[in-house]
Design an enzyme around this catalytic site. Structure first.
Site, PDB file in Angstrom:
ATOM      1  N   CYS A   1       0.807  -1.209   0.000  1.00  0.00           N
ATOM      2  CA  CYS A   1       0.000   0.000   0.000  1.00  0.00           C
ATOM      3  C   CYS A   1       0.841   1.260   0.000  1.00  0.00           C
ATOM      4  O   CYS A   1       2.060   1.230   0.017  1.00  0.00           O
ATOM      5  CB  CYS A   1      -0.946   0.011   1.202  1.00  0.00           C
ATOM      6  SG  CYS A   1      -0.242  -0.628   2.718  1.00  0.00           S
TER       7      CYS A   1
ATOM      8  N   GLY B   1      -1.298   0.490  -4.629  1.00  0.00           N
ATOM      9  CA  GLY B   1      -2.420  -0.288  -4.122  1.00  0.00           C
ATOM     10  C   GLY B   1      -3.693   0.050  -4.862  1.00  0.00           C
ATOM     11  O   GLY B   1      -4.047   1.225  -4.976  1.00  0.00           O
TER      12      GLY B   1
ATOM     13  N   ASN C   1       1.923   0.991   5.700  1.00  0.00           N
ATOM     14  CA  ASN C   1       2.526   0.377   4.521  1.00  0.00           C
ATOM     15  C   ASN C   1       3.588  -0.608   4.990  1.00  0.00           C
ATOM     16  O   ASN C   1       4.514  -0.236   5.688  1.00  0.00           O
ATOM     17  CB  ASN C   1       3.162   1.452   3.630  1.00  0.00           C
ATOM     18  CG  ASN C   1       3.976   0.880   2.481  1.00  0.00           C
ATOM     19  OD1 ASN C   1       4.950   1.476   2.052  1.00  0.00           O
ATOM     20  ND2 ASN C   1       3.584  -0.270   1.967  1.00  0.00           N
ATOM     21  N   GLY C   2       3.435  -1.872   4.598  1.00  0.00           N
ATOM     22  CA  GLY C   2       4.408  -2.882   4.987  1.00  0.00           C
ATOM     23  C   GLY C   2       3.724  -4.145   5.472  1.00  0.00           C
ATOM     24  O   GLY C   2       2.534  -4.360   5.240  1.00  0.00           O
TER      25      GLY C   2
ATOM     26  N   CYS D   1      14.015  -2.187   0.888  1.00  0.00           N
ATOM     27  CA  CYS D   1      13.588  -3.162  -0.117  1.00  0.00           C
ATOM     28  C   CYS D   1      14.126  -2.782  -1.490  1.00  0.00           C
ATOM     29  O   CYS D   1      13.775  -1.735  -2.036  1.00  0.00           O
ATOM     30  CB  CYS D   1      12.065  -3.244  -0.152  1.00  0.00           C
ATOM     31  SG  CYS D   1      11.421  -4.286  -1.475  1.00  0.00           S
TER      32      CYS D   1
ATOM     33  N   TYR E   1      10.898  -2.154  -9.207  1.00  0.00           N
ATOM     34  CA  TYR E   1       9.538  -2.291  -9.711  1.00  0.00           C
ATOM     35  C   TYR E   1       8.484  -1.432  -9.021  1.00  0.00           C
ATOM     36  O   TYR E   1       7.705  -0.759  -9.680  1.00  0.00           O
ATOM     37  CB  TYR E   1       9.119  -3.766  -9.612  1.00  0.00           C
ATOM     38  CG  TYR E   1       7.677  -4.051  -9.951  1.00  0.00           C
ATOM     39  CD1 TYR E   1       7.192  -3.887 -11.242  1.00  0.00           C
ATOM     40  CD2 TYR E   1       6.789  -4.503  -8.975  1.00  0.00           C
ATOM     41  CE1 TYR E   1       5.862  -4.151 -11.555  1.00  0.00           C
ATOM     42  CE2 TYR E   1       5.464  -4.780  -9.277  1.00  0.00           C
ATOM     43  CZ  TYR E   1       5.010  -4.595 -10.571  1.00  0.00           C
ATOM     44  OH  TYR E   1       3.705  -4.859 -10.882  1.00  0.00           O
TER      45      TYR E   1
ATOM     46  N   ASP F   1      12.013  -7.001 -18.887  1.00  0.00           N
ATOM     47  CA  ASP F   1      10.964  -6.935 -17.873  1.00  0.00           C
ATOM     48  C   ASP F   1      11.619  -6.924 -16.502  1.00  0.00           C
ATOM     49  O   ASP F   1      12.823  -7.202 -16.378  1.00  0.00           O
ATOM     50  CB  ASP F   1      10.001  -8.118 -18.004  1.00  0.00           C
ATOM     51  CG  ASP F   1       8.635  -7.832 -17.388  1.00  0.00           C
ATOM     52  OD1 ASP F   1       8.462  -6.754 -16.786  1.00  0.00           O
ATOM     53  OD2 ASP F   1       7.735  -8.689 -17.509  1.00  0.00           O
TER      54      ASP F   1
ATOM     55  N   CYS G   1       8.623 -13.321   0.520  1.00  0.00           N
ATOM     56  CA  CYS G   1       8.871 -12.043   1.196  1.00  0.00           C
ATOM     57  C   CYS G   1       7.909 -11.904   2.362  1.00  0.00           C
ATOM     58  O   CYS G   1       6.719 -12.199   2.225  1.00  0.00           O
ATOM     59  CB  CYS G   1       8.681 -10.880   0.215  1.00  0.00           C
ATOM     60  SG  CYS G   1       8.789  -9.254   1.009  1.00  0.00           S
TER      61      CYS G   1
ATOM     62  N   CYS H   1      17.500  -4.877   1.429  1.00  0.00           N
ATOM     63  CA  CYS H   1      16.949  -6.212   1.671  1.00  0.00           C
ATOM     64  C   CYS H   1      16.726  -6.864   0.316  1.00  0.00           C
ATOM     65  O   CYS H   1      15.978  -6.347  -0.521  1.00  0.00           O
ATOM     66  CB  CYS H   1      15.630  -6.139   2.437  1.00  0.00           C
ATOM     67  SG  CYS H   1      14.856  -7.770   2.665  1.00  0.00           S
TER      68      CYS H   1
ATOM     69  N   CYS I   1      14.231 -11.953  -0.992  1.00  0.00           N
ATOM     70  CA  CYS I   1      13.464 -12.715  -1.976  1.00  0.00           C
ATOM     71  C   CYS I   1      14.377 -13.320  -3.039  1.00  0.00           C
ATOM     72  O   CYS I   1      13.989 -14.258  -3.736  1.00  0.00           O
ATOM     73  CB  CYS I   1      12.399 -11.836  -2.626  1.00  0.00           C
ATOM     74  SG  CYS I   1      13.017 -10.288  -3.316  1.00  0.00           S
TER      75      CYS I   1
END
Length: 473
Positions: free
Chosen positions: A8, A36, A111-112, A249, A255, A358, A395, A444, A447
């Site tokens: 979000c 979001g 958010n998170g 992140c 992205y 991509d 994640c 981080c 992932c």
């Protein structure tokens, strides 16, 4: 077009006098819509009285002019756009969450994702808490409210509550008299603030939202920092700054964030250009043209072109007027969503050896369809390049990856994936190149490499609070 979603976006305004704060939040949320698209909401503080509207849908649908005009002028407001990584898409999970208690009112936008949300919820329920939603944001609100019973101020209550939270949380909270912004000590998710020409403070997930409302960017909220905005001005509390290692992140840069945003001093656009350059150096291709998958693949495609010398072109057009829920129930098996959302430019790709950029490959189905589109448009060869390493791990901090079993890179080699999606060749950004995107090691990338900055939760399912009786273990 990766199919991934971020949880979000948050937005808050504190004005010296009563103004149309709802209008400011509305435009701020519009600028954060990419973060979001399930639901959104605004809560206005009108001299201590909270007036709100929240619902499922996009900002423009939830707040048509006739609805927005019903929200009063006020001294402050908070807003939220949501894509849920914990909790389903229901009205009960719309934010900001509002709380009424004996020490005053509270509105909270988050958010998170908390990595210890389930344990905290269990503890609260065993001591009498009754939850109305299934999002971990309500857990935060409960803890803050309980701390407020003994804390001398709302900011002290938030400070005490933060000691119990693990994982990612960029928060904007509103009390009757104060607006508070808080970022977790790891700094997983972005948060910044600015000032308008008439002296209003504005807090947002991304700097692009400050620009949208005419606010001048001041700085990012530091990891672990809490900012308190009141009639006395702004006060910074840095008790938790430096208590954890910075772990921003990396996928915000690859992205999630808008390319015109600047996060922790790094331009998102520039980081994606660097990703494309690094990708071209690591996995060159003998080709005629470089194209990107809209929108997050475009900047990396330009970087690949600049590094390789292969011309850059617009080979795919995205229909920008389609929301996430544009296909009605029952049509999903008959209509190809990718064909409706993306259209190849035949004159650009026909007869060409194409480098297709991509941001990621998750399950491989979307990439497969995009490659097929380009084949049907006459592309001679397709060399797919991904501006991120392969996804290998879930994640726990706000990205919608909760299982390894559906990640194609866990079950197939790069060559096998290329064959599955129909590309002639495939290359990923090397994992060791990630730090070069932002110029430091404080990221981080769990992932990709499985190195988690916090303890791993035992139950990671998005719907863990919404299981059917037959599914309970």
């Amino acid at each position: 077009m990766s199919g991934l979603h971020e949880e979000c976006g948050v937005f808050g305004v504190f004005c010296p006098g009563a103004e149309d704060v709802a209008g400011l939040v509305y435009y701020g949320l519009y600028a954060l819509q990419h973060r979001g698209q399930e639901s959104c909401g605004i809560v206005v503080n009108d001299d201590g009285v909270f007036v709100s509207h929240k619902d499922l849908g996009l900002v423009g649908d939830v707040f048509p002019p006739e609805r927005l005009s019903t929200l009063p002028h006020g001294s402050m407001a908070v807003g939220h756009v949501r894509y849920g990584t914990t909790g389903g898409s229901t009205r009960a999970n719309c934010q900001p969450i509002e709380v009424n208690h004996q020490k005053g009112k509270l509105a909270l936008a988050h958010n998170g994702n908390l990595s210890n949300a389930a344990a905290l919820r269990d503890e609260l329920e065993l001591t009498g808490a009754i939850f109305h939603s299934t999002s971990d944001t309500e857990t935060i609100a409960y803890i803050v409210t309980r701390e407020r019973l003994t804390a001398p101020s709302i900011e002290e209550a938030v400070k005490r509550a933060s000691r119990r939270l693990e994982g990612a949380y960029s928060l904007v909270l509103m009390s009757s008299t104060k607006l508070i912004a808080l970022r977790d000590p790891h700094g997983f998710r972005p948060l910044c603030y600015g000032v308008t020409g008439d002296g209003a403070y504005v807090v947002a997930s991304e700097s692009c939202a400050l620009q949208a409302v005419g606010a001048q960017f001041v700085r990012d909220v530091e990891p672990g920092e809490m900012l308190v905005f009141s009639k006395e001005g702004m006060v910074s509390h840095r008790d938790h700054c430096g208590s954890k290692g910075r772990s921003a992140c990396i996928f915000e840069y690859i992205y999630f964030a808008r390319p015109d945003s600047v996060i922790d001093g790094v331009s998102v656009h520039d980081s994606r250009i660097r990703a494309g350059r690094l990708l071209a150096a690591a996995h060159p291709a003998d080709a005629d043209i470089v194209i990107g998958v809209p929108d997050s693949g475009l900047d990396a495609a330009l970087g690949f072109s600049l590094q390789s010398g292969i011309p850059y072109g617009i080979g795919l057009i995205k229909n920008k007027y389609i929301g996430r829920t544009f296909i009605s129930p029952g049509q999903s098996n008959r209509l190809d969503k990718v064909k409706i959302k993306l259209s190849p430019v035949e004159s650009v790709v026909r007869g060409k050896r194409v480098v297709l950029i991509d941001d990621s490959i998750v399950r491989g189905t979307t990439s497969q369809r995009i490659v097929r589109l380009l084949r049907e448009a006459g592309a001679k060869e397709i060399h797919m390049r991904i501006s991120a390493p392969p996804f290998l791990h879930p994640c726990y901090y706000g990205t919608d990856i909760d299982s390894e079993e559906h990640l194609i890179a866990n079950h197939h080699t790069t060559q096998e994936i290329a064959a599955i999606i129909g590309a002639d060749t495939l290359g990923y950004l090397p994992r060791e190149a990630l730090r070069e995107l932002v110029g430091h090691d404080g990221i981080c990338a769990a992932c990709f490499d499985g190195s988690y900055p916090t303890p791993i939760p035992t139950d990671t399912r998005k719907d863990r609070f919404e299981q059917k009786l037959s599914e309970k273990r």
